[in-house]
Write a protein that holds these residues in place. Sequence first.
Motif, PDB file in Angstrom:
ATOM      1  N   PHE A   5      60.859 -24.118  51.356  1.00 55.37           N
ATOM      2  CA  PHE A   5      59.668 -24.958  51.299  1.00 55.37           C
ATOM      3  C   PHE A   5      59.171 -25.082  52.731  1.00 55.37           C
ATOM      4  O   PHE A   5      59.860 -25.625  53.591  1.00 55.37           O
ATOM      5  N   LEU A   6      57.985 -24.564  52.970  1.00 55.29           N
ATOM      6  CA  LEU A   6      57.475 -24.386  54.320  1.00 55.29           C
ATOM      7  C   LEU A   6      56.364 -25.363  54.674  1.00 55.29           C
ATOM      8  O   LEU A   6      55.305 -25.367  54.040  1.00 55.29           O
ATOM      9  N   ASP A   7      56.606 -26.166  55.689  1.00 52.66           N
ATOM     10  CA  ASP A   7      55.553 -26.918  56.357  1.00 52.66           C
ATOM     11  C   ASP A   7      55.047 -25.988  57.463  1.00 52.66           C
ATOM     12  O   ASP A   7      55.747 -25.056  57.864  1.00 52.66           O
ATOM     13  N   VAL A   8      53.859 -26.216  57.963  1.00 51.10           N
ATOM     14  CA  VAL A   8      53.316 -25.359  59.024  1.00 51.10           C
ATOM     15  C   VAL A   8      53.313 -26.081  60.365  1.00 51.10           C
ATOM     16  O   VAL A   8      53.960 -25.643  61.320  1.00 51.10           O
ATOM     17  N   ASP A   9      52.591 -27.206  60.442  1.00 51.46           N
ATOM     18  CA  ASP A   9      52.507 -27.932  61.710  1.00 51.46           C
ATOM     19  C   ASP A   9      53.884 -28.492  62.074  1.00 51.46           C
ATOM     20  O   ASP A   9      54.521 -29.158  61.267  1.00 51.46           O
ATOM     21  N   GLY A  10      54.343 -28.148  63.269  1.00 50.33           N
ATOM     22  CA  GLY A  10      55.666 -28.575  63.704  1.00 50.33           C
ATOM     23  C   GLY A  10      56.765 -27.604  63.317  1.00 50.33           C
ATOM     24  O   GLY A  10      57.927 -27.798  63.655  1.00 50.33           O
ATOM     25  N   VAL A  11      56.403 -26.551  62.587  1.00 48.51           N
ATOM     26  CA  VAL A  11      57.357 -25.493  62.218  1.00 48.51           C
ATOM     27  C   VAL A  11      56.873 -24.174  62.809  1.00 48.51           C
ATOM     28  O   VAL A  11      57.572 -23.547  63.601  1.00 48.51           O
ATOM     29  N   SER A 138      65.376 -29.938  59.902  1.00 46.97           N
ATOM     30  CA  SER A 138      64.363 -30.717  60.627  1.00 46.97           C
ATOM     31  C   SER A 138      63.929 -30.013  61.898  1.00 46.97           C
ATOM     32  O   SER A 138      64.740 -29.734  62.784  1.00 46.97           O
ATOM     33  N   THR A 139      62.651 -29.752  61.963  1.00 50.82           N
ATOM     34  CA  THR A 139      62.056 -29.196  63.171  1.00 50.82           C
ATOM     35  C   THR A 139      61.403 -30.344  63.941  1.00 50.82           C
ATOM     36  O   THR A 139      61.394 -31.474  63.467  1.00 50.82           O
TER      37      THR A 139
END
Length: 165
Positions: A5-11, A138-139
């Motif tokens: 499950f991919l977040d973009v901002d901050g990853v 956690s990124t």
Amino acid sequence: MKVIFLDVDGVLNTTSTTEMFEEYTFIEDEKVQLLKQLVTRTGAEIVLSSSWRYGWWVKQKVNPTPSDLSSIRLFDALEKKLSEYGLELLDHTDETSTRGQEIAWWLESWDGEPIESFVILDDMHLSYLLPHTSHVVSTSLSKGLTQSLVERAVSMLKDSSRKIK
């Protein structure tokens, strides 16, 4: 099937990212290469849980607004950049509640190949990712995805004790 499950901002981007797409901070090639490494090493599929998924939804609108068009262009640019590295998005979560609840709903409603394991790559506070905090890598907005976080995600995705279905 394994799922990221991919977040973009901050990853895939950070506070120091200089790449831009129109007025938006875009994504870094280095971070996409790390995501590619994770996918290659685990065979995982990518489900977009980031707010960047909005462009995916509004593509189906009959009369998109100017902000919808901007979101569509940003989403299309994300898909194009990922495809340059041989990556594609399997699906996206729906916007219903907190991100954790959205992921829970996606997992419950998925009717494809059984899900063996999953990780969540996100910089959100863990309270927004309940009930799946044990699956979070956690990124941080300042560093994004790093090699050590890729190693942690690989380990989590390959851990047979984490099977869920």
